[in-house]
Design a protein around this motif. Sequence first.
Motif, PDB file in Angstrom:
ATOM      1  N   PRO A  40      -3.636  13.086  -4.890  1.00 16.59           N
ATOM      2  CA  PRO A  40      -3.472  12.292  -6.207  1.00 16.59           C
ATOM      3  C   PRO A  40      -2.181  12.500  -6.961  1.00 16.59           C
ATOM      4  O   PRO A  40      -1.825  11.316  -7.513  1.00 16.59           O
ATOM      5  CB  PRO A  40      -4.853  12.860  -6.930  1.00 16.59           C
ATOM      6  CG  PRO A  40      -5.773  13.396  -5.973  1.00 16.59           C
ATOM      7  CD  PRO A  40      -4.774  13.709  -4.740  1.00 16.59           C
ATOM      8  N   ASP A  60     -11.920   2.993  -0.461  1.00 12.79           N
ATOM      9  CA  ASP A  60     -10.410   3.502  -0.176  1.00 12.79           C
ATOM     10  C   ASP A  60      -9.882   3.555   1.028  1.00 12.79           C
ATOM     11  O   ASP A  60     -10.776   4.208   1.918  1.00 12.79           O
ATOM     12  CB  ASP A  60     -10.196   4.680  -1.172  1.00 12.79           C
ATOM     13  CG  ASP A  60     -10.514   4.546  -2.498  1.00 12.79           C
ATOM     14  OD1 ASP A  60     -10.631   3.524  -3.056  1.00 12.79           O
ATOM     15  OD2 ASP A  60     -10.749   5.756  -3.274  1.00 12.79           O
ATOM     16  N   THR A 117      -1.060   4.943   0.127  1.00 10.81           N
ATOM     17  CA  THR A 117      -2.355   5.212   0.872  1.00 10.81           C
ATOM     18  C   THR A 117      -2.115   6.428   1.755  1.00 10.81           C
ATOM     19  O   THR A 117      -0.909   6.695   2.143  1.00 10.81           O
ATOM     20  CB  THR A 117      -2.289   4.082   2.008  1.00 10.81           C
ATOM     21  OG1 THR A 117      -2.651   3.008   1.429  1.00 10.81           O
ATOM     22  CG2 THR A 117      -3.507   4.348   3.119  1.00 10.81           C
ATOM     23  N   GLU A 167       0.897  -1.208  -0.094  1.00 13.03           N
ATOM     24  CA  GLU A 167      -0.044   0.038  -0.005  1.00 13.03           C
ATOM     25  C   GLU A 167       1.011   1.248  -0.023  1.00 13.03           C
ATOM     26  O   GLU A 167       0.654   2.200   0.975  1.00 13.03           O
ATOM     27  CB  GLU A 167      -0.968  -0.068   1.158  1.00 13.03           C
ATOM     28  CG  GLU A 167      -1.976  -1.217   1.154  1.00 13.03           C
ATOM     29  CD  GLU A 167      -2.765  -1.251   2.336  1.00 13.03           C
ATOM     30  OE1 GLU A 167      -2.968  -0.100   3.122  1.00 13.03           O
ATOM     31  OE2 GLU A 167      -3.627  -2.160   2.406  1.00 13.03           O
ATOM     32  N   ARG A 216       0.240  10.147  -5.542  1.00 17.62           N
ATOM     33  CA  ARG A 216       0.149   8.849  -5.868  1.00 17.62           C
ATOM     34  C   ARG A 216       0.795   8.729  -7.288  1.00 17.62           C
ATOM     35  O   ARG A 216       1.374   7.533  -7.505  1.00 17.62           O
ATOM     36  CB  ARG A 216      -1.469   8.608  -5.910  1.00 17.62           C
ATOM     37  CG  ARG A 216      -1.812   8.383  -4.468  1.00 17.62           C
ATOM     38  CD  ARG A 216      -3.427   8.195  -4.575  1.00 17.62           C
ATOM     39  NE  ARG A 216      -3.798   7.484  -5.404  1.00 17.62           N
ATOM     40  CZ  ARG A 216      -5.342   7.310  -5.950  1.00 17.62           C
ATOM     41  NH1 ARG A 216      -6.002   8.370  -5.524  1.00 17.62           N
ATOM     42  NH2 ARG A 216      -5.881   6.478  -6.620  1.00 17.62           N
ATOM     43  N   THR A 259      -2.705  -2.747  -2.833  1.00 19.08           N
ATOM     44  CA  THR A 259      -3.044  -1.236  -2.826  1.00 19.08           C
ATOM     45  C   THR A 259      -4.565  -1.308  -2.202  1.00 19.08           C
ATOM     46  O   THR A 259      -5.313  -2.116  -2.364  1.00 19.08           O
ATOM     47  CB  THR A 259      -3.154  -0.830  -4.175  1.00 19.08           C
ATOM     48  OG1 THR A 259      -3.566   0.507  -4.333  1.00 19.08           O
ATOM     49  CG2 THR A 259      -3.776  -1.594  -5.227  1.00 19.08           C
ATOM     50  N   HIS A 260      -5.033  -0.262  -1.956  1.00 19.46           N
ATOM     51  CA  HIS A 260      -6.219   0.173  -1.629  1.00 19.46           C
ATOM     52  C   HIS A 260      -7.053   0.986  -2.728  1.00 19.46           C
ATOM     53  O   HIS A 260      -8.201   1.265  -2.499  1.00 19.46           O
ATOM     54  CB  HIS A 260      -6.501   0.991  -0.430  1.00 19.46           C
ATOM     55  CG  HIS A 260      -6.652   0.318   0.838  1.00 19.46           C
ATOM     56  ND1 HIS A 260      -7.729   0.206   1.810  1.00 19.46           N
ATOM     57  CD2 HIS A 260      -5.757  -0.534   1.481  1.00 19.46           C
ATOM     58  CE1 HIS A 260      -7.596  -0.433   2.626  1.00 19.46           C
ATOM     59  NE2 HIS A 260      -6.458  -0.939   2.624  1.00 19.46           N
ATOM     60  N   TYR A 261      -6.436   1.150  -3.831  1.00 20.45           N
ATOM     61  CA  TYR A 261      -6.899   1.936  -5.147  1.00 20.45           C
ATOM     62  C   TYR A 261      -7.175   0.749  -6.131  1.00 20.45           C
ATOM     63  O   TYR A 261      -6.143   0.567  -6.948  1.00 20.45           O
ATOM     64  CB  TYR A 261      -5.974   3.062  -5.390  1.00 20.45           C
ATOM     65  CG  TYR A 261      -5.885   3.960  -4.077  1.00 20.45           C
ATOM     66  CD1 TYR A 261      -6.975   5.050  -3.794  1.00 20.45           C
ATOM     67  CD2 TYR A 261      -4.842   4.436  -3.521  1.00 20.45           C
ATOM     68  CE1 TYR A 261      -6.810   5.871  -2.516  1.00 20.45           C
ATOM     69  CE2 TYR A 261      -4.619   4.906  -2.229  1.00 20.45           C
ATOM     70  CZ  TYR A 261      -5.494   6.001  -1.991  1.00 20.45           C
ATOM     71  OH  TYR A 261      -5.476   6.744  -0.905  1.00 20.45           O
ATOM     72  N   GLU A 308     -13.141  -2.225 -10.298  1.00 17.58           N
ATOM     73  CA  GLU A 308     -14.235  -2.036  -9.014  1.00 17.58           C
ATOM     74  C   GLU A 308     -15.405  -3.010  -9.107  1.00 17.58           C
ATOM     75  O   GLU A 308     -15.883  -3.701  -8.260  1.00 17.58           O
ATOM     76  CB  GLU A 308     -14.462  -0.597  -8.881  1.00 17.58           C
ATOM     77  CG  GLU A 308     -15.540  -0.445  -7.549  1.00 17.58           C
ATOM     78  CD  GLU A 308     -15.399   1.095  -7.108  1.00 17.58           C
ATOM     79  OE1 GLU A 308     -16.207   1.172  -6.003  1.00 17.58           O
ATOM     80  OE2 GLU A 308     -14.826   1.641  -7.640  1.00 17.58           O
ATOM     81  N   GLU A 359      -8.226   2.030  -9.273  1.00 19.27           N
ATOM     82  CA  GLU A 359      -7.713   2.817 -10.278  1.00 19.27           C
ATOM     83  C   GLU A 359      -6.176   2.449 -10.527  1.00 19.27           C
ATOM     84  O   GLU A 359      -5.583   2.131 -11.572  1.00 19.27           O
ATOM     85  CB  GLU A 359      -7.880   4.296 -10.470  1.00 19.27           C
ATOM     86  CG  GLU A 359      -7.333   5.019 -11.682  1.00 19.27           C
ATOM     87  CD  GLU A 359      -7.295   6.375 -11.439  1.00 19.27           C
ATOM     88  OE1 GLU A 359      -6.929   7.053 -12.354  1.00 19.27           O
ATOM     89  OE2 GLU A 359      -7.477   7.032 -10.203  1.00 19.27           O
ATOM     90  N   GLU A 360      -5.564   2.401  -9.262  1.00 17.68           N
ATOM     91  CA  GLU A 360      -4.098   1.984  -9.223  1.00 17.68           C
ATOM     92  C   GLU A 360      -3.663   0.673  -9.527  1.00 17.68           C
ATOM     93  O   GLU A 360      -2.868   0.290 -10.552  1.00 17.68           O
ATOM     94  CB  GLU A 360      -3.569   2.102  -7.956  1.00 17.68           C
ATOM     95  CG  GLU A 360      -2.052   2.018  -7.778  1.00 17.68           C
ATOM     96  CD  GLU A 360      -1.818   2.528  -6.257  1.00 17.68           C
ATOM     97  OE1 GLU A 360      -1.751   3.728  -6.067  1.00 17.68           O
ATOM     98  OE2 GLU A 360      -1.567   1.691  -5.434  1.00 17.68           O
TER      99      GLU A 360
END
Length: 309
Positions: free
Chosen positions: A162, A309, A158, A155, A165, A186-188, A296, A190-191
């Motif tokens: 933006p 997130d 985190t 992560e 990141r 990761t928590h994202y 997602e 899109e990432e």
Amino acid sequence: MTVLEVKNLQKTFGTIQAVQDISFSVEAGEVFTIIGPNGAGKTTTLEMIEGLVTPDQGEIRFGEMNWGKHAVAIKKKIGVQPQSSAMFDLLTPEENLNLFATFYDKARPTEEILELINLTDHRNNHVKKLSGGQRQRLAIGLAMISDPEIIFLDEPTTGLDPQARRNIWDIILQLKQLGKTTILTTHYMEEAEKLSDRVCIVDQGNIVTLDTPAALIEKLTEEREVRLSFIDGAAAAEEADRYSKNLDSVARTERVGTSLKLWTTKPEDTLYSLFGFTKEKNYQVEQVSIRELSLEDVFIAFTGKEWRD
């Protein structure tokens, strides 16, 4: 070439079975991402692979090496992003990197690391004065100092804004260009979708699905969601709804007021027919969009949980 193979990993803490049965392999040079809801077992899995936690059962192999017989050699082969508390706040990034370099027989030049993580201009600032994004970039640099083949990033973005990141994303992509293998949590979403060669979704200590982001999305459905809104009001949307239901390519529709949503296997053909209908009726469409499915959607479909997130 397979650089990491994990077979039937299991780990229990008291009455909690954190990891029930995890198996996967990682290929050289890929970005392999593990995602899952809180408590899914992804961090425990990562810690077992890194040699920080001993599994109750299962096997972890780096090529022909395992932790039981080749711990010293494996430690030279991997790089682990340290927590921020492992850095020395009163030292500079350059001094931190030089200090960590003394821990290894072979180290990548500090100058190269500073350039890679874009901290050359901050090389002489104390770590305590760095921003959150700069500290995270330094943490990746510290994982890189031994020039490892495999890098573990838990992560890394985190809590960052933006722009910070995306700076981390650039570093991960540079590592890929260097031929490094990156194992990421990761928590994202899109990432994960943008960076990963393959994504492993973990839930309740098990792998629920594993594939490339594109293949995972394709597994869901071939349907696409089309959205329209009508200037001419709810009556126009209602009539367009009735017309759409008779099209072979339309699986289902949903109308709320002046807005119409429909799910179709052929969005271009559906819109062509629908715009012919609205032109004939002299109805004006205010907005139209085709929503593509994302990672997602895959996560929700396979875990039944909303991603937060």
